[in-house]
Enzyme design. Sequence first.
Site, mmCIF file in Angstrom:
data_model
loop_
_atom_site.group_PDB
_atom_site.id
_atom_site.type_symbol
_atom_site.label_atom_id
_atom_site.label_comp_id
_atom_site.label_asym_id
_atom_site.label_seq_id
_atom_site.Cartn_x
_atom_site.Cartn_y
_atom_site.Cartn_z
ATOM 1 N N LYS A 236 0.824 -1.205 0.000
ATOM 2 C CA LYS A 236 0.000 0.000 0.000
ATOM 3 C C LYS A 236 0.864 1.262 0.000
ATOM 4 O O LYS A 236 2.068 1.228 0.225
ATOM 5 C CB LYS A 236 -0.952 -0.007 1.193
ATOM 6 C CG LYS A 236 -2.113 -0.983 1.020
ATOM 7 C CD LYS A 236 -3.144 -0.837 2.107
ATOM 8 C CE LYS A 236 -4.375 -1.698 1.810
ATOM 9 N NZ LYS A 236 -5.389 -1.593 2.875
ATOM 10 N N ARG A 270 -3.558 -9.805 5.358
ATOM 11 C CA ARG A 270 -4.116 -9.881 4.002
ATOM 12 C C ARG A 270 -3.037 -9.415 3.032
ATOM 13 O O ARG A 270 -2.606 -8.256 3.078
ATOM 14 C CB ARG A 270 -5.367 -9.000 3.900
ATOM 15 C CG ARG A 270 -6.075 -9.071 2.545
ATOM 16 C CD ARG A 270 -7.332 -8.208 2.542
ATOM 17 N NE ARG A 270 -8.047 -8.296 1.275
ATOM 18 C CZ ARG A 270 -7.809 -7.513 0.225
ATOM 19 N NH1 ARG A 270 -6.876 -6.567 0.296
ATOM 20 N NH2 ARG A 270 -8.497 -7.661 -0.895
#
Length: 293
Positions: A236, A270
């Site tokens: 991210k 995740r």
Amino acid sequence: MLQTSQDTCFPAAQTLRCPGGRVLDLSWPRVMGILNLTPDSFFAGSRIQAPDDLLRRAEVMLHAGAAVLDLGGYSSRPGAEHISEDEEKRRLLPAVEAVRQAFPEAFLSVDTFRASVAAEAVAAGADIINDISGGSLDPDMLPTAGRLGVPYILMHLRGTPQNMTQHTHYEGDIVLELVRYFRDKLVELRQHGVTDVVLDPGFGFAKTPAQSHELLRRLPELAVLGLPILAGLSRKSMVYKPLGLTPDAALTGTVAVNAQAVLNGARVLRVHDVAEAIQTIQLVSPTFPPTSP
């Protein structure tokens, strides 16, 4: 005074009870592998191009040690294109059916904020609902989760994927806001009969990289809620932007923040890169089952 898990009647969960009587053990950190069915995911390397690619990636992730496969047909990256329910179902449902048929023992989660998509995905073989909106984008989602009787991943989000970057200003303490948000949502979930819940702080969702790193450092403070925490940090912007990189070059940084998440109490990672996440857990988690010498 904030309510705790005892006030909301959610136990300090160590398992998720899934359809068919199967139980996912969360007494040690587990890995959720991301299977993107969208053409515009922020990490190009995760985009699945064809059915045989889907099953190949699923097999590789399961073989590497993924406990859950997370399938999504709606891109939630900042500014992502909004698509119809029909298009989301077209992308998602055949994939859920194919993975369930090929890997009948796998735990499958479905990444959607739409109740009708979640219901059809569970009918097609999904075990878990992973809702980025916490029920805020579809009023039928929480009642549907209760009716389906499946575990529910509750994420913190402000706004929508299209405008969430405009909602990063927090008047007070960001962690306190998340605790209050989760407390109130857990009351709603209990009222609808949802009993197995995982909390997701929503790293990068209506949060700047600096805010996401603060959340990561203070992750133990969410333990007051007594529920397992999912950390979705993989590649991210909080990883690649401070380093001046791109998502493609952010694997090393992802390993670093995943290690921090596990040390701070996360029970689910995740990720796009399952093998590396498994190795991270093996090295840093005090609760991971010991390997043979």
